[in-house]
Design an enzyme around this catalytic site. Structure first.
Site, mmCIF file in Angstrom:
data_model
loop_
_atom_site.group_PDB
_atom_site.id
_atom_site.type_symbol
_atom_site.label_atom_id
_atom_site.label_comp_id
_atom_site.label_asym_id
_atom_site.label_seq_id
_atom_site.Cartn_x
_atom_site.Cartn_y
_atom_site.Cartn_z
ATOM 1 N N GLY A 88 37.528 37.166 41.545
ATOM 2 C CA GLY A 88 36.727 38.171 40.089
ATOM 3 C C GLY A 88 37.589 38.393 39.593
ATOM 4 O O GLY A 88 37.564 39.143 38.234
ATOM 5 N N GLU A 147 44.185 42.368 40.281
ATOM 6 C CA GLU A 147 42.496 43.004 41.135
ATOM 7 C C GLU A 147 41.834 43.286 40.344
ATOM 8 O O GLU A 147 41.585 44.255 39.004
ATOM 9 C CB GLU A 147 43.039 42.699 42.249
ATOM 10 C CG GLU A 147 41.627 43.453 43.204
ATOM 11 C CD GLU A 147 41.141 41.394 43.661
ATOM 12 O OE1 GLU A 147 41.220 41.213 43.083
ATOM 13 O OE2 GLU A 147 40.324 41.654 44.826
ATOM 14 N N ASP A 148 40.571 42.772 40.267
ATOM 15 C CA ASP A 148 39.322 42.614 39.649
ATOM 16 C C ASP A 148 38.516 44.345 40.388
ATOM 17 O O ASP A 148 38.457 45.579 38.892
ATOM 18 C CB ASP A 148 38.174 42.260 39.579
ATOM 19 C CG ASP A 148 37.242 42.133 41.624
ATOM 20 O OD1 ASP A 148 38.284 41.652 41.948
ATOM 21 O OD2 ASP A 148 36.902 41.195 41.101
ATOM 22 N N ASP A 174 38.475 47.899 46.812
ATOM 23 C CA ASP A 174 37.673 48.586 47.301
ATOM 24 C C ASP A 174 38.003 49.930 48.798
ATOM 25 O O ASP A 174 38.451 50.035 48.924
ATOM 26 C CB ASP A 174 36.239 48.233 47.489
ATOM 27 C CG ASP A 174 34.910 48.519 48.173
ATOM 28 O OD1 ASP A 174 34.684 49.784 47.489
ATOM 29 O OD2 ASP A 174 34.373 47.827 49.170
ATOM 30 N N LYS A 203 37.704 51.857 42.950
ATOM 31 C CA LYS A 203 36.277 52.839 43.539
ATOM 32 C C LYS A 203 37.075 53.338 45.137
ATOM 33 O O LYS A 203 36.849 53.332 46.194
ATOM 34 C CB LYS A 203 35.709 51.787 44.200
ATOM 35 C CG LYS A 203 33.882 51.263 43.973
ATOM 36 C CD LYS A 203 33.413 50.569 44.878
ATOM 37 C CE LYS A 203 32.433 49.797 44.333
ATOM 38 N NZ LYS A 203 31.856 48.437 45.396
ATOM 39 N N PHE A 246 27.405 49.176 43.626
ATOM 40 C CA PHE A 246 28.024 47.289 43.279
ATOM 41 C C PHE A 246 27.792 46.828 42.283
ATOM 42 O O PHE A 246 27.054 47.014 40.980
ATOM 43 C CB PHE A 246 26.983 46.825 43.666
ATOM 44 C CG PHE A 246 27.574 45.193 44.401
ATOM 45 C CD1 PHE A 246 28.662 44.517 44.932
ATOM 46 C CD2 PHE A 246 27.200 44.459 43.392
ATOM 47 C CE1 PHE A 246 29.062 43.454 45.351
ATOM 48 C CE2 PHE A 246 27.303 42.865 43.814
ATOM 49 C CZ PHE A 246 28.363 42.535 44.348
ATOM 50 N N ARG A 277 29.893 36.386 36.269
ATOM 51 C CA ARG A 277 31.254 36.618 36.014
ATOM 52 C C ARG A 277 31.591 36.341 34.893
ATOM 53 O O ARG A 277 32.368 36.987 34.289
ATOM 54 C CB ARG A 277 31.921 35.838 36.640
ATOM 55 C CG ARG A 277 32.116 35.277 38.672
ATOM 56 C CD ARG A 277 32.457 34.834 39.012
ATOM 57 N NE ARG A 277 33.160 34.524 40.174
ATOM 58 C CZ ARG A 277 32.834 34.903 41.364
ATOM 59 N NH1 ARG A 277 33.857 36.325 41.091
ATOM 60 N NH2 ARG A 277 33.052 35.147 42.876
HETATM 61 P P1 5GP Z 1 38.370 45.873 50.024
HETATM 62 O O1 5GP Z 1 39.143 44.644 50.476
HETATM 63 O O2 5GP Z 1 38.865 46.710 48.880
HETATM 64 O O3 5GP Z 1 37.378 45.992 49.896
HETATM 65 O O4 5GP Z 1 37.621 44.502 48.721
HETATM 66 C C1 5GP Z 1 37.935 44.097 47.142
HETATM 67 C C2 5GP Z 1 36.806 42.905 46.864
HETATM 68 O O5 5GP Z 1 35.960 43.380 46.890
HETATM 69 C C3 5GP Z 1 36.803 42.606 45.518
HETATM 70 O O6 5GP Z 1 38.156 41.509 44.819
HETATM 71 C C4 5GP Z 1 35.733 41.750 45.302
HETATM 72 O O7 5GP Z 1 35.797 40.697 45.560
HETATM 73 C C5 5GP Z 1 34.765 42.445 46.081
HETATM 74 N N1 5GP Z 1 34.728 43.564 45.654
HETATM 75 C C6 5GP Z 1 34.191 45.294 46.072
HETATM 76 N N2 5GP Z 1 33.552 46.195 45.752
HETATM 77 C C7 5GP Z 1 32.686 45.391 44.590
HETATM 78 C C8 5GP Z 1 31.702 45.652 43.425
HETATM 79 O O8 5GP Z 1 30.771 46.417 43.531
HETATM 80 N N3 5GP Z 1 31.461 44.086 42.928
HETATM 81 C C9 5GP Z 1 31.996 43.494 43.280
HETATM 82 N N4 5GP Z 1 30.849 41.920 42.550
HETATM 83 N N5 5GP Z 1 32.013 43.035 44.136
HETATM 84 C C10 5GP Z 1 33.254 43.738 44.416
#
Ligand code: 5GP
Length: 177
Positions: free
Chosen positions: A46, A101-102, A105, A134, A155, A168
């Site tokens: 990502g 990181e992209d 969340d 987020k 999302f 992507r």
């Molecule tokens: P976390 O581990 O913080 O819960 O999630 C991080 C990962 O979840 C990100 O690297 C990404 O791959 C995915 N992710 C979280 N929110 C989104 C979103 O709104 N869209 C997309 N495409 N991926 C997300």
């Protein structure tokens, strides 16, 4: 669920993202010593667009490293578990690391990676740059040092972010209503 690109609503256009990433690079440049090497870590897949764009504007010597981690799979919500596909990193003893990181969340992925790099790779300074924060979805105590945008709990896809492996390559970021 099938999703069609024509239903995608633009959240941030291409020009704005490029401009904001350049600004973020300036913020990062201001926090580091230009004489010290920075290990720049890309979380595949990502972060790839953000990472390459950002790295072009950084002024200190950079070493590039790549890891593959995933917590979403093909879903639109985290699985709550991290799949490590490639976590092959060198020692960073007495060195500085910036993770790129992209999107953050819940914080699960980054909580894991920051601990891994600090403890296993022995970095003396680990910072975090994210394209999207987020904040409202956070479950782990992870605070990014550099944030391009804060976003609501929806999302999003594009600029590296996928849904089922697609979207992507879009040069903008959007969401499905
Ligand atoms: P976390 O581990 O913080 O819960 O999630 C991080 C990962 O979840 C990100 O690297 C990404 O791959 C995915 N992710 C979280 N929110 C989104 C979103 O709104 N869209 C997309 N495409 N991926 C997300």
């Amino acid at each position: 669920m099938d999703k069609d690109i024509k239903d995608l609503k633009v959240l941030i256009d291409s020009q704005s993202i490029s401009k904001r990433i350049k600004e973020l690079a300036d913020e990062i440049n201001a926090k580091y010593d230009y004489n010290e090497t920075l290990n720049l870590i890309c979380i595949l897949k990502g972060a790839v667009m953000f990472y390459t764009e950002l790295s072009k504007y950084l002024k200190m010597p950079i070493k590039m490293e790549f890891v593959s981690l995933s917590s979403y799979g093909d879903a639109q919500k985290t699985s709550g578990k991290i799949k490590t596909i490639n976590l092959n990193l060198p020692s960073f003893e007495n060195q500085k690391v910036l993770i790129v990181e992209d999107i953050i969340d819940t914080g699960l992925t980054l909580d894991f990676l920051i601990k891994f790099i600090s403890h296993n790779c022995k970095a003396n300074d680990v910072k975090l740059a994210v394209l999207f924060d987020k904040k409202c979805a956070r479950k782990f105590d992870v605070k990014p040092d550099f944030v391009a945008y804060e976003v609501d709990d929806k999302f999003i896809v594009g600029y590296g972010l996928d849904y089922c492996g697609l979207y992507r390559n879009l040069d903008y970021v959007g969401y499905f209503e």
